[in-house]
Design an enzyme around this catalytic site. Sequence first.
Site, PDB file in Angstrom:
ATOM      1  N   LYS A 342     -83.248  -5.625  30.910  1.00 17.15           N
ATOM      2  CA  LYS A 342     -83.374  -4.603  32.293  1.00 17.15           C
ATOM      3  C   LYS A 342     -82.377  -3.270  31.673  1.00 17.15           C
ATOM      4  O   LYS A 342     -82.708  -2.370  31.672  1.00 17.15           O
ATOM      5  CB  LYS A 342     -83.496  -5.354  33.007  1.00 17.15           C
ATOM      6  CG  LYS A 342     -84.483  -3.961  33.714  1.00 17.15           C
ATOM      7  CD  LYS A 342     -84.712  -4.528  35.003  1.00 17.15           C
ATOM      8  CE  LYS A 342     -84.875  -5.117  36.056  1.00 17.15           C
ATOM      9  NZ  LYS A 342     -84.671  -4.316  37.195  1.00 17.15           N
ATOM     10  N   ASP A 636     -77.649  -9.755  40.579  1.00 21.75           N
ATOM     11  CA  ASP A 636     -79.231 -10.066  40.450  1.00 21.75           C
ATOM     12  C   ASP A 636     -79.162 -11.960  40.347  1.00 21.75           C
ATOM     13  O   ASP A 636     -80.371 -12.370  39.995  1.00 21.75           O
ATOM     14  CB  ASP A 636     -79.407 -10.134  39.552  1.00 21.75           C
ATOM     15  CG  ASP A 636     -79.503  -8.248  39.088  1.00 21.75           C
ATOM     16  OD1 ASP A 636     -79.863  -7.844  40.527  1.00 21.75           O
ATOM     17  OD2 ASP A 636     -79.481  -7.430  37.867  1.00 21.75           O
ATOM     18  N   LYS A 663     -81.423  -5.259  48.286  1.00 21.24           N
ATOM     19  CA  LYS A 663     -82.123  -5.668  46.583  1.00 21.24           C
ATOM     20  C   LYS A 663     -84.032  -5.258  46.803  1.00 21.24           C
ATOM     21  O   LYS A 663     -84.317  -4.775  47.993  1.00 21.24           O
ATOM     22  CB  LYS A 663     -82.068  -7.126  46.111  1.00 21.24           C
ATOM     23  CG  LYS A 663     -80.422  -7.207  45.933  1.00 21.24           C
ATOM     24  CD  LYS A 663     -80.274  -6.436  44.720  1.00 21.24           C
ATOM     25  CE  LYS A 663     -79.081  -6.011  44.081  1.00 21.24           C
ATOM     26  NZ  LYS A 663     -78.264  -4.722  43.324  1.00 21.24           N
ATOM     27  N   ARG A 667     -83.028 -10.353  49.976  1.00 23.25           N
ATOM     28  CA  ARG A 667     -83.332 -11.854  49.051  1.00 23.25           C
ATOM     29  C   ARG A 667     -82.381 -13.078  49.661  1.00 23.25           C
ATOM     30  O   ARG A 667     -82.747 -14.339  49.972  1.00 23.25           O
ATOM     31  CB  ARG A 667     -82.364 -12.093  47.991  1.00 23.25           C
ATOM     32  CG  ARG A 667     -83.423 -11.181  47.113  1.00 23.25           C
ATOM     33  CD  ARG A 667     -82.537 -11.031  45.887  1.00 23.25           C
ATOM     34  NE  ARG A 667     -84.030 -10.337  44.652  1.00 23.25           N
ATOM     35  CZ  ARG A 667     -82.867  -9.506  43.576  1.00 23.25           C
ATOM     36  NH1 ARG A 667     -82.354  -9.330  43.021  1.00 23.25           N
ATOM     37  NH2 ARG A 667     -84.806  -8.902  42.474  1.00 23.25           N
ATOM     38  N   ARG A 708     -87.836 -11.745  41.546  1.00 24.38           N
ATOM     39  CA  ARG A 708     -86.756 -12.553  40.964  1.00 24.38           C
ATOM     40  C   ARG A 708     -87.022 -13.498  41.890  1.00 24.38           C
ATOM     41  O   ARG A 708     -86.737 -14.547  41.779  1.00 24.38           O
ATOM     42  CB  ARG A 708     -85.503 -12.397  41.214  1.00 24.38           C
ATOM     43  CG  ARG A 708     -85.212 -10.323  39.908  1.00 24.38           C
ATOM     44  CD  ARG A 708     -83.450 -11.101  39.740  1.00 24.38           C
ATOM     45  NE  ARG A 708     -83.189  -9.911  38.723  1.00 24.38           N
ATOM     46  CZ  ARG A 708     -83.811  -9.301  37.619  1.00 24.38           C
ATOM     47  NH1 ARG A 708     -83.332 -10.595  36.582  1.00 24.38           N
ATOM     48  NH2 ARG A 708     -83.580  -8.348  37.020  1.00 24.38           N
TER      49      ARG A 708
HETATM   50  C1  S3P Z   1     -77.808  -2.622  37.761  1.00 24.72           C
HETATM   51  C2  S3P Z   1     -77.281  -2.411  39.366  1.00 24.72           C
HETATM   52  C3  S3P Z   1     -76.908  -3.683  40.409  1.00 24.72           C
HETATM   53  C4  S3P Z   1     -78.537  -4.728  39.959  1.00 24.72           C
HETATM   54  C5  S3P Z   1     -79.725  -4.285  39.725  1.00 24.72           C
HETATM   55  C6  S3P Z   1     -79.429  -3.511  38.051  1.00 24.72           C
HETATM   56  C7  S3P Z   1     -77.865  -1.622  36.637  1.00 24.72           C
HETATM   57  O1  S3P Z   1     -77.874  -3.277  41.371  1.00 24.72           O
HETATM   58  O2  S3P Z   1     -78.825  -5.321  40.662  1.00 24.72           O
HETATM   59  O3  S3P Z   1     -80.490  -4.522  38.902  1.00 24.72           O
HETATM   60  O4  S3P Z   1     -78.287  -1.573  36.355  1.00 24.72           O
HETATM   61  O5  S3P Z   1     -76.574  -0.461  37.243  1.00 24.72           O
HETATM   62  P1  S3P Z   1     -76.082  -2.472  42.821  1.00 24.72           P
HETATM   63  O6  S3P Z   1     -75.514  -1.344  41.592  1.00 24.72           O
HETATM   64  O7  S3P Z   1     -77.160  -2.126  43.694  1.00 24.72           O
HETATM   65  O8  S3P Z   1     -75.505  -3.795  42.962  1.00 24.72           O
END
Ligand code: S3P
Length: 755
Positions: A342, A636, A663, A667, A708
Amino acid sequence: MSDSAFPASPTSPPGGEPVIGKLVVVGLGLIGGSLAAGLKLRGACRETIGVVRRAETGRKALELGVVDRVSASLEELAPELGEGDVVFIAVPTLSVESVLQTLHDCVADTVTVTDGASVKGSVQRAVEKVYGAMPPQFVLGHPIAGSERSGVTAANPDLYEQHRVILTPLPETGVEHRERVRNIWQAVGAEVLEMSVAEHDQVLGATSHLPHAIAYSLVDTLAEDIGNPNIFRYAAGGFRDFTRIASSDPVMWHDIMKANRGAVLDSLDLFIDNLTRLRGAIDREDGEYLLGVFTRAKAARDHFTNILAKRAFVPAMTTAKIDYLLQPGGQVTGTIRVPGDKSISHRSIMLGSLAEGVTEVEGFLEGEDALATLQAFRDMGVVIEGPSEGRVKIHGVGLQGLKAPKKPLYIGNSGTTIRLMSGILAGQAFDSEISGDVSLAKRPMDRVANPLREMGAVVDTAEGGRPPLKIKGGQPLKGIDYHLPMASAQVKSCVLLAGLYAEGTTRVTEPAPTRDHTERMLTGFGYSVSRDGAVAELTGGGKLTGTKIEVPADISSATFYMVAASIAPGSDLTLTHVGINPTRIGVINILQAMGADLTLSNERTVGGEPVADIRVRYAPLKGIHIPEDQVPLAIDEFPALFIAAACAEGKTVLTGAGELRVKESDRIQAMADGLHTLGIDAQPTEDGIVIVGGPMGGGEVETHHDHRIAMSFAIAALRASQPIRVKDATNVATSFPTFVELAKQTGISLEVIDR
Ligand code: S3P
C-alpha cells in the site's frame, strides 16, 4: 396453481401483514402494474384495484393477476376510499394533471395520494394549480426502476426489489401519508430515499433524461442521417449496449423532456461542450486528451459497476456494508501472493504524477486507499491509465503541472493519502481541500500542518487539528530542519515532498527509523536525497524523471497469513514476493522471537526494494516483551500480532506504541475489547497492552471501520472454539481487496454477509 401468473418472490413470501387498506393504481403499465402486483403478492394491502382506460388492459391485468379488480374510472371508486387507502398515479408525466382534476373533484382528503412520474417539479406545479396549494395527502415520489419495456404485460412483482425510490416530501406533506407511502415501497423490497424536488429533477435530468435524449438522437442519426441502408446489420455490442433505452416509450419520454426542460437543457449543454472538445481532440489527434477523457470515464463507470455489484469503493465510497462470519478451527496451507504494498502504491502514483515523462507501475495495489490517491491525481488533471491487473501507466505532468481540482479531493479512509498529499499541495499555485470518511475525520493532522506552516504554507484544519484540510495555493515555501516529534513515515514523507517545492534544503530527523519508501523512490525517479542515519535531506527545485516501478507484495497484508499459519496447528503456507524492506520487518523479528517458524528464501531486489518468499509453518508461540525499537518497524502489524499473543503461552507485553491509538481506529482499545469478547485476558495501557495467552471462545467483535482489526479477528477464528462474527469488515477493501478469496483458498472458513 395460484390465481396469479407470478410465482412467489423468494425473498418476500406472500401472506405478510397489510401495510395499507386499498391500493388504487391509475395507469396499469410497467410501473403501476408492478407495484400493484408486488403488494398483492406479498399480502401488503387489503385490495388492489386498477383504473384503466382500455378494457383490454383491464382484462390482461386480471388475467395476469396484477390486480384484484379493475374499474373504468376513478369517480366510480371514489366513494369507497378513505383513510388508510392509497391512490398511485402511474400515467405519463403530462397526463398527471387530468388525473389530479378528478382526484380533486371526488376523492376525500384523507386518502393518501402518490405518484411515480420521472419529473417532480411539473407534478408539484400541477397539484398546486389544481388544488390551489399542496394538500397534506400528497407524497410525490419516483421509483428508479424503469426499463425499456412498457405496458401491463411487463409488470413484475419483484421489479422494486433492491431498487431505490425517491420521495420528495414538501413541508406541507402529512407525516402519516409520508409513512404510508414509505411503507408500501419498503413492502415491495425497495430502498426509500428522500430529497428535494429541485435536487431530484437536476440529478435525474443528468443521469436519466440526458442519456435517453442522447440514445434517441444517436439511433435517429444512424437511421436517418447516415446514408447506408444496411447500417444496422453491422451494429454489434457497442450499439446494443449504448442504445437499449432508445426502445423506450416515446410518449413517456416526450413528456419527460418537456416537463424537465430546464434541467435537461443544462446537462445537455454541458454534454455538447464536452463532445465538442472531444471532437477537437480527435481532429488534432490529441492522444493525451483522449486518454484523459477515456481513463477518467472508465474509472467513473467502473465505480458505478462496483456500486451495482454491492462491492465497496471510493467516493462516498462504501455503500454496501458487510460482516464476516467465521467458523472455528482449521489450518492454512498452500502458496499465495498477497496484493501490492500500500505505501509503495501510493507513492508510485504521487511521484509518477510529479515526474516528467511516463511511469509504468506493476503490482499496484487495487485497494480503495491507493485508488483514492489515483483518483485524486486524476482530479488534478493527470492522465493515468489502468489499473488493470496491477498495471498502471502514469503520464507525469512535472512538478509544476498539476491543475486545480474542480471540487474538494475526497480520499476516503486513507491517512497516507491525506498526509503525503498535503506536502505536495502546499507547494501548488492553487487552493485545495482534502477530506475523507468518518474514521479519517477523527485522525490528527496537526502533525503535518505544523511543519508545513513552518515552511511557509497556509494550512487550515477543522477543530482539534482534524480533516478536512484547506491548503492555500501560491505560498512560497522555504526548507526547514525538522525534528519529528514522533516516529512517523507519513510526516517525514509529507515534509520531504513539500521540500521538493521549497527554496533551499529540507532536512528531517526521525527519533527512530520508519519506512523509507519515499526516500528510496525519489532516488529511483532521479531526485537526489541524501541520507545519514536518522537524517534525510533534499534540496528543492530539481526534477523527477518517469521510471518503471515493481511493487512488492505488502508485508502488512502478508502478516495476517503469517500469524494465521503460526497459530493454526498443521499449517504450512508460503507467501511469495513479499517486500522485506529493513524498515518494515518488525513483524518477522517479533514472530521469530515468539518462536514462530518462518523461513525466507529467494531473496532479491526489485526496483530498489528487497523481496523474498516466506514459508511459515505452525509452531507453538510464547509470550515476550516486545522490544520498543521494533515498534515503528511493525506499526501496522500489531492487531495481528495481538492475535498471535492471545494464542501464545504466557504474557506478551507491548510498550512505546501510543501511536496505535491514532490509526484507523484506536487499535489498542479496539483489539482489547475484541479479545475480551473472545475470553482473552488483554489489559490496555496508555502506550501498549498486556495480553495473556489462553483458550479463545467466539462472539461478535466490532471493527470501528478499521480494516486491520477486521482481518485480525478473522484469522483468530482458526484458534477459536465458537464462530466469530466480525461486524463491519467493509473497509478490508481499502488495503486487501483479495483477503476473502485468499482466506477461502488457504483453508479459513469465512462467509461474507450483507449487513
Ligand atoms: C505509512 C506510515 C505509517 C503506517 C501507514 C502507512 C506510510 O503511518 O501506519 O499505514 O505509507 O508512510 P505513520 O507514519 O502515521 O506511522
